[in-house]
Design a protein around this motif. Structure first.
Motif, mmCIF file in Angstrom:
data_model
loop_
_atom_site.group_PDB
_atom_site.id
_atom_site.type_symbol
_atom_site.label_atom_id
_atom_site.label_comp_id
_atom_site.label_asym_id
_atom_site.label_seq_id
_atom_site.Cartn_x
_atom_site.Cartn_y
_atom_site.Cartn_z
ATOM 1 N N ASN A 9 -7.093 6.005 -13.286
ATOM 2 C CA ASN A 9 -7.270 6.254 -12.051
ATOM 3 C C ASN A 9 -6.613 7.313 -11.138
ATOM 4 O O ASN A 9 -6.543 8.302 -12.065
ATOM 5 C CB ASN A 9 -5.582 5.450 -11.200
ATOM 6 N N TYR A 14 -5.100 3.596 -6.454
ATOM 7 C CA TYR A 14 -4.579 2.720 -7.441
ATOM 8 C C TYR A 14 -5.377 2.063 -8.386
ATOM 9 O O TYR A 14 -5.567 2.209 -9.851
ATOM 10 C CB TYR A 14 -3.896 1.680 -7.435
ATOM 11 N N GLU A 15 -6.306 1.859 -8.039
ATOM 12 C CA GLU A 15 -7.837 1.402 -8.807
ATOM 13 C C GLU A 15 -7.960 2.056 -10.521
ATOM 14 O O GLU A 15 -8.736 3.495 -10.319
ATOM 15 C CB GLU A 15 -8.918 1.549 -7.777
ATOM 16 N N LEU A 21 3.391 4.772 -10.848
ATOM 17 C CA LEU A 21 3.100 4.849 -9.583
ATOM 18 C C LEU A 21 3.885 5.957 -8.712
ATOM 19 O O LEU A 21 4.779 6.163 -9.222
ATOM 20 C CB LEU A 21 3.859 3.325 -9.390
ATOM 21 N N TYR A 34 -0.417 -0.382 -16.319
ATOM 22 C CA TYR A 34 -1.007 -1.728 -14.988
ATOM 23 C C TYR A 34 -2.445 -1.303 -15.521
ATOM 24 O O TYR A 34 -3.092 -0.172 -14.894
ATOM 25 C CB TYR A 34 -0.229 -1.338 -14.040
ATOM 26 N N TYR A 35 -3.174 -2.076 -14.803
ATOM 27 C CA TYR A 35 -4.864 -1.657 -14.520
ATOM 28 C C TYR A 35 -4.991 -2.798 -13.079
ATOM 29 O O TYR A 35 -4.225 -3.635 -12.496
ATOM 30 C CB TYR A 35 -5.723 -2.656 -15.564
ATOM 31 N N PHE A 36 -5.309 -1.726 -11.859
ATOM 32 C CA PHE A 36 -5.559 -2.558 -10.233
ATOM 33 C C PHE A 36 -6.829 -2.967 -10.010
ATOM 34 O O PHE A 36 -7.587 -1.449 -10.672
ATOM 35 C CB PHE A 36 -4.552 -1.700 -10.203
ATOM 36 N N HIS A 38 -9.082 -3.277 -6.894
ATOM 37 C CA HIS A 38 -9.168 -4.119 -5.285
ATOM 38 C C HIS A 38 -10.112 -5.391 -5.238
ATOM 39 O O HIS A 38 -11.606 -5.545 -5.688
ATOM 40 C CB HIS A 38 -9.846 -2.942 -4.352
ATOM 41 N N CYS A 103 -5.944 -7.818 -3.373
ATOM 42 C CA CYS A 103 -6.954 -6.455 -4.475
ATOM 43 C C CYS A 103 -5.188 -7.693 -5.640
ATOM 44 O O CYS A 103 -3.954 -8.225 -5.129
ATOM 45 C CB CYS A 103 -5.531 -5.545 -4.485
ATOM 46 N N ARG A 105 -3.110 -6.498 -9.185
ATOM 47 C CA ARG A 105 -2.765 -5.457 -10.326
ATOM 48 C C ARG A 105 -1.980 -6.653 -11.661
ATOM 49 O O ARG A 105 -1.588 -6.991 -11.590
ATOM 50 C CB ARG A 105 -1.504 -5.019 -10.046
ATOM 51 N N ASN A 107 -0.398 -5.706 -14.850
ATOM 52 C CA ASN A 107 0.394 -5.166 -15.834
ATOM 53 C C ASN A 107 1.055 -5.458 -17.688
ATOM 54 O O ASN A 107 1.175 -7.193 -17.589
ATOM 55 C CB ASN A 107 2.388 -5.702 -15.221
ATOM 56 N N ARG A 183 2.563 4.989 -2.224
ATOM 57 C CA ARG A 183 1.429 6.170 -3.600
ATOM 58 C C ARG A 183 1.916 7.708 -4.090
ATOM 59 O O ARG A 183 1.581 8.012 -4.960
ATOM 60 C CB ARG A 183 -0.348 6.147 -3.279
#
Length: 214
Positions: A9, A14-15, A21, A34-36, A38, A103, A105, A107, A183
């Motif tokens: 990202n 975040y994507e 973070l 993490y994988y985020f 939308h 969205c 996330r 983890n 963010r």
């Protein structure tokens, strides 16, 4: 590692893949990757950040998100009724069918040799209950139903009275403002909303205090 870089990202969104973070220098790092993604609305998705492996990931994720959005609608109505409001109040306050966003996330928490000793007991998983442990890796999935980003968020007028003033500031805050805070500074639990609440409480007390005699 190369695959992680391909889906990494950026500070703007975040994507994709990330391991922390916030972009504030010196911020505490998470003990996780993490994988985020939308999910809603469709035009918010960056499909370049959606992995092609496994091959059915997109289909399964889309189906999962639709079912959870249906659940969110049920919960918003139930929460509205429990507050004594019209059942569609929160749905409308979130922006309605064309404004609500969502969205997801995923983890990943690797094993941590000394979960609490590393922070001298300061870091405790109190709010989100994601405590690292020394025995196993952990994987969690979080789904977020969010209001439209530019809508002003404030307490319902029906819930505000002289005896129960607005708890989170005289000025409404948008979800975009709150998201920018996270963010920039990283996840800090209730720190921001508590700061807003405290400032408003002090202002209310000042307004209620009798004027000083001249």
């Amino acid at each position: 590692m190369e695959e992680k870089k391909a889906f990494a990202n950026s500070p703007v969104t975040y994507e994709g893949y990330g391991s922390r973070l916030g972009v504030e220098k010196g911020a505490i790092l998470d003990w996780s990757d993490y994988y985020f993604l939308h999910l809603v609305p469709s035009d918010a998705k960056n499909l370049d950040k959606w992995p092609m492996v496994p091959c059915n990931l997109r289909e399964v994720t889309e189906t999962y998100s639709r079912k959870l959005m249906n659940l969110c609608e049920v919960l918003l109505k139930a929460m509205s009724r429990s507050l004594g409001l019209d059942e569609d109040y929160l749905h409308v306050a979130f922006g309605g069918s064309d404004g609500i966003s969502a969205c997801m996330r995923v983890n990943y928490y690797p094993k941590c040799p000394q979960p609490e000793i590393l922070s001298n007991g300061t870091y405790k998983s109190i709010e989100h209950r994601a405590l690292a442990n020394s025995g196993d890796d952990r994987l969690t999935i979080a789904f977020f139903c969010n209001p439209r980003g530019d809508l002003p968020i404030a307490p319902a007028a029906q819930l505000v009275s002289p005896g129960s003033p607005a708890a989170y500031g005289q000025r409404p805050i948008s979800f975009n403002e709150y998201r920018k805070y996270v963010r920039t500074k990283g996840a800090r639990g209730r720190e921001q909303v508590e700061a807003i609440s405290l400032a408003n409480k002090l202002l209310h007390e000042q307004q209620q205090a009798p004027a000083a005699e001249e």
